[in-house]
Design an enzyme around this catalytic site. Structure first.
Site, PDB file in Angstrom:
ATOM      1  N   TYR A  35      14.760 -12.084  39.184  1.00  7.89           N
ATOM      2  CA  TYR A  35      15.694 -11.154  39.814  1.00  7.89           C
ATOM      3  C   TYR A  35      15.786  -9.828  39.067  1.00  7.89           C
ATOM      4  O   TYR A  35      16.863  -9.343  38.769  1.00  7.89           O
ATOM      5  CB  TYR A  35      17.090 -11.792  39.912  1.00  7.89           C
ATOM      6  CG  TYR A  35      17.044 -13.207  40.425  1.00  7.89           C
ATOM      7  CD1 TYR A  35      16.704 -13.460  41.754  1.00  7.89           C
ATOM      8  CD2 TYR A  35      17.287 -14.277  39.584  1.00  7.89           C
ATOM      9  CE1 TYR A  35      16.620 -14.759  42.225  1.00  7.89           C
ATOM     10  CE2 TYR A  35      17.201 -15.582  40.058  1.00  7.89           C
ATOM     11  CZ  TYR A  35      16.863 -15.815  41.373  1.00  7.89           C
ATOM     12  OH  TYR A  35      16.772 -17.090  41.827  1.00  7.89           O
ATOM     13  N   TYR A 163      23.756 -21.805  47.192  1.00 14.23           N
ATOM     14  CA  TYR A 163      22.454 -21.427  46.624  1.00 14.23           C
ATOM     15  C   TYR A 163      21.595 -22.684  46.542  1.00 14.23           C
ATOM     16  O   TYR A 163      22.012 -23.692  45.978  1.00 14.23           O
ATOM     17  CB  TYR A 163      22.596 -20.797  45.230  1.00 14.23           C
ATOM     18  CG  TYR A 163      21.236 -20.499  44.650  1.00 14.23           C
ATOM     19  CD1 TYR A 163      20.504 -19.391  45.083  1.00 14.23           C
ATOM     20  CD2 TYR A 163      20.640 -21.359  43.736  1.00 14.23           C
ATOM     21  CE1 TYR A 163      19.231 -19.147  44.599  1.00 14.23           C
ATOM     22  CE2 TYR A 163      19.358 -21.118  43.247  1.00 14.23           C
ATOM     23  CZ  TYR A 163      18.664 -20.012  43.687  1.00 14.23           C
ATOM     24  OH  TYR A 163      17.397 -19.780  43.225  1.00 14.23           O
ATOM     25  N   ASP A 264      22.827 -31.251  47.236  1.00 12.68           N
ATOM     26  CA  ASP A 264      22.000 -30.560  46.255  1.00 12.68           C
ATOM     27  C   ASP A 264      22.739 -30.581  44.915  1.00 12.68           C
ATOM     28  O   ASP A 264      23.639 -29.782  44.682  1.00 12.68           O
ATOM     29  CB  ASP A 264      21.733 -29.127  46.733  1.00 12.68           C
ATOM     30  CG  ASP A 264      20.922 -28.319  45.736  1.00 12.68           C
ATOM     31  OD1 ASP A 264      20.710 -28.799  44.603  1.00 12.68           O
ATOM     32  OD2 ASP A 264      20.502 -27.191  46.085  1.00 12.68           O
ATOM     33  N   LYS A 293      16.762 -29.273  37.314  1.00 14.59           N
ATOM     34  CA  LYS A 293      17.374 -28.633  36.142  1.00 14.59           C
ATOM     35  C   LYS A 293      17.506 -29.563  34.928  1.00 14.59           C
ATOM     36  O   LYS A 293      16.569 -29.676  34.167  1.00 14.59           O
ATOM     37  CB  LYS A 293      18.684 -27.978  36.543  1.00 14.59           C
ATOM     38  CG  LYS A 293      18.423 -26.735  37.408  1.00 14.59           C
ATOM     39  CD  LYS A 293      19.583 -25.776  37.472  1.00 14.59           C
ATOM     40  CE  LYS A 293      19.133 -24.417  37.983  1.00 14.59           C
ATOM     41  NZ  LYS A 293      19.524 -24.100  39.336  1.00 14.59           N
TER      42      LYS A 293
HETATM   43  C1  LIG Z   1      18.672 -23.770  40.468  1.00 14.04           C
HETATM   44  C2  LIG Z   1      18.993 -24.401  41.752  1.00 14.04           C
HETATM   45  C3  LIG Z   1      17.998 -24.633  42.718  1.00 14.04           C
HETATM   46  C4  LIG Z   1      16.573 -24.192  42.544  1.00 14.04           C
HETATM   47  O1  LIG Z   1      15.930 -24.808  41.472  1.00 14.04           O
HETATM   48  P1  LIG Z   1      14.619 -24.148  40.832  1.00 14.04           P
HETATM   49  O2  LIG Z   1      14.157 -25.158  39.839  1.00 14.04           O
HETATM   50  O3  LIG Z   1      15.066 -22.852  40.224  1.00 14.04           O
HETATM   51  O4  LIG Z   1      13.659 -23.941  41.944  1.00 14.04           O
HETATM   52  C5  LIG Z   1      18.372 -25.260  43.887  1.00 14.04           C
HETATM   53  N1  LIG Z   1      19.648 -25.647  44.098  1.00 14.04           N
HETATM   54  C6  LIG Z   1      20.625 -25.447  43.190  1.00 14.04           C
HETATM   55  C7  LIG Z   1      22.007 -25.917  43.467  1.00 14.04           C
HETATM   56  C8  LIG Z   1      20.332 -24.801  41.991  1.00 14.04           C
HETATM   57  O5  LIG Z   1      21.312 -24.572  41.096  1.00 14.04           O
END
Ligand SMILES: *Cc1c(COP(=O)(O)O)cnc(C)c1O
Length: 442
Positions: A35, A163, A264, A293
């Site tokens: 970004y 997100y 997610d 993550k």
């Molecule tokens: C960081 C994140 C993603 C994307 O993960 P990347 O490994 O950066 O592709 C998707 N959903 C949530 C909630 C996130 O915090």
């Protein structure tokens, strides 16, 4: 051909053309960062080491890390157990294709994961990154309905301020404003957006929160494949922390209207919110769960999309009879071995006390920021502390001030927030919260 080797500073000054550059200059001129502009990028700091909760810079400074490298390094850096797992696996083999082959690291990891995740999730798809896990989840949902003979169920519904990653299907369910959908209007699938939940985590739940979502379900359920949502904490789309009742009602709506629920938990998973998974705040299980993550404790990229038996069987019913996805590095043994070791540390169960201690300290120290005229709101849940400012912050300036104060905190927009490694000590956490107060003091 000119060489791009690093040269000493005398030599450097003797070159007038820009092709031999020191590290920071080379980086600035040739390497994209997340970004940021290629034309006038934000300044970068070079890291030469990381240990525990400290990042060491090339300048010699040691910073206390407030970010866990974006939710990932929950156990701290350079952890002996994770290092050992990586070393042990690398001495056996680093990677083999997952098509037609399997291995102990993947089997161990998936066994452990299935014991940890909310009830009902039975199948694991290992992928490369969080965004890909979300792609896989959305593809599963679409293929599920197509294979049930209901291809008209092809849209995804989601609250605003979400997100879910940077690839195209993931982007289509990110907040349309934050995610700048107008830029990609010709490419992005038009999904359905509900207002973001407003009821705060520890306040009373307002029925007004769920009404718009109920209406959208009633009107559009025949074309809805899935609802995707970040449980309890909306991360990069606004760092908002909402009421568990909202999530419970999402589950109910999905059940009532035959829509799959995708949670997610890429940011929230593995203890960050005070529960192992944020779904547990609402006592629900999704049909599809995305993890990433912290899965490898911040060592390398790996994600997992888990689903119920019903979803797995549904996806593979009829034609083509297989799930149409398979990344080259699927189930990478090195990443799986480190992830297993990281889950081993999680399962030692020190995190509940560590996260509770961080939460208590954040709740005692961060609200002081509300006295500052620059600050609009303070929010805390688990090992997450958020200070929302009234105006967008000057990231480069704050970053410089934070580094001067010996901490690593990376704000964006109006959000100055921390989610430190769980192993942070009270004095170190105090350095972080003091630094936030100080830089936001006008
Ligand atoms: C960081 C994140 C993603 C994307 O993960 P990347 O490994 O950066 O592709 C998707 N959903 C949530 C909630 C996130 O915090």
């Amino acid at each position: 051909m000119p060489s791009r080797r690093v040269v000493n500073s005398d030599q450097l000054q003797s070159f007038t053309s820009g092709y031999i550059l020191n590290n920071i200059e080379f980086d600035k001129q040739h390497i994209w960062h997340p970004y940021t502009s290629a034309v006038s990028p934000l300044p970068c700091y070079e890291v030469t080491g990381a240990q525990g909760v400290h990042l060491k810079l090339a300048s010699g400074e040691q910073l206390i890390d407030g970010m866990s490298s974006w939710w990932a390094a929950i156990h701290g850096y350079n952890h002996p157990k994770l290092n050992a797992a990586a070393n042990e696996q690398i001495s056996k083999f680093s990677h083999v294709m997952f098509g037609g082959l399997t291995h102990q690291p993947a089997i161990d990891l998936c066994r452990t994961l299935l014991d940890m995740v909310p009830a009902g999730l039975e199948r694991v798809f290992l992928a490369d990154s969080g965004s890909v896990a979300v792609e896989v989840a959305i593809k599963m949902a679409l293929q599920y309905w197509a294979c049930q003979g209901r291809p008209e169920k092809h849209r995804i519904i989601t609250p605003r301020n979400g997100y879910h990653g940077d690839t195209f299907a993931a982007m289509s369910v990110c907040d349309p404003v934050n995610g700048m959908h107008s830029l990609f209007a010709n490419t992005l699938k038009q999904q359905l957006f509900a207002p973001a939940p407003q009821s705060r985590f520890d306040h009373t739940f307002s029925e007004d929160d769920i009404l718009p979502l109920e209406e959208l379900f009633a009107r559009h359920h025949h074309e809805l494949a899935a609802l995707i949502i970040e449980p309890i904490v909306q991360g990069a789309g606004g760092m908002r922390i909402y009421h568990p009742e909202y999530l419970r009602r999402c589950r109910q709506l999905c059940d009532t209207y035959d829509v799959l629920l995708i949670c997610d938990e890429i940011a929230t998973g593995f203890g960050r919110t005070g529960k192992l998974f944020a779904c547990e705040h609402a006592h629900i299980s999704p049909d599809i769960l995305c993890l990433g993550k912290a899965l490898t404790g911040g060592y390398m990229t790996l994600s997992a999309t888990l689903c119920t038996e019903d979803v797995a069987l549904g996806v593979c019913q009829g034609q083509p009879g297989v799930f149409m996805h398979g990344p080259t590095y699927m189930g990478n043994p090195l990443a799986c071995a480190v992830a297993s070791a990281s889950l081993g540390l999680v399962n030692q169960n020190h995190w509940p006390a560590q996260v509770a201690k961080i939460e208590a300290q954040l709740k005692a120290s961060l609200p002081k920021c509300l006295q500052l005229p620059t600050v609009a709101d303070v929010r805390v849940l688990g090992a997450i502390g958020v200070v929302e400012t009234r105006q967008p912050v000057d990231v480069a300036k704050l970053q410089r001030q934070f580094v001067k104060l010996g901490v690593w905190i990376r704000p964006f927009g109006k959000l100055v927030y921390i989610m430190p490694p769980y192993v942070i000590e009270p004095e170190q956490l105090e350095r972080l919260t003091d630094a936030i107060y100080q830089v936001l003091t006008p």
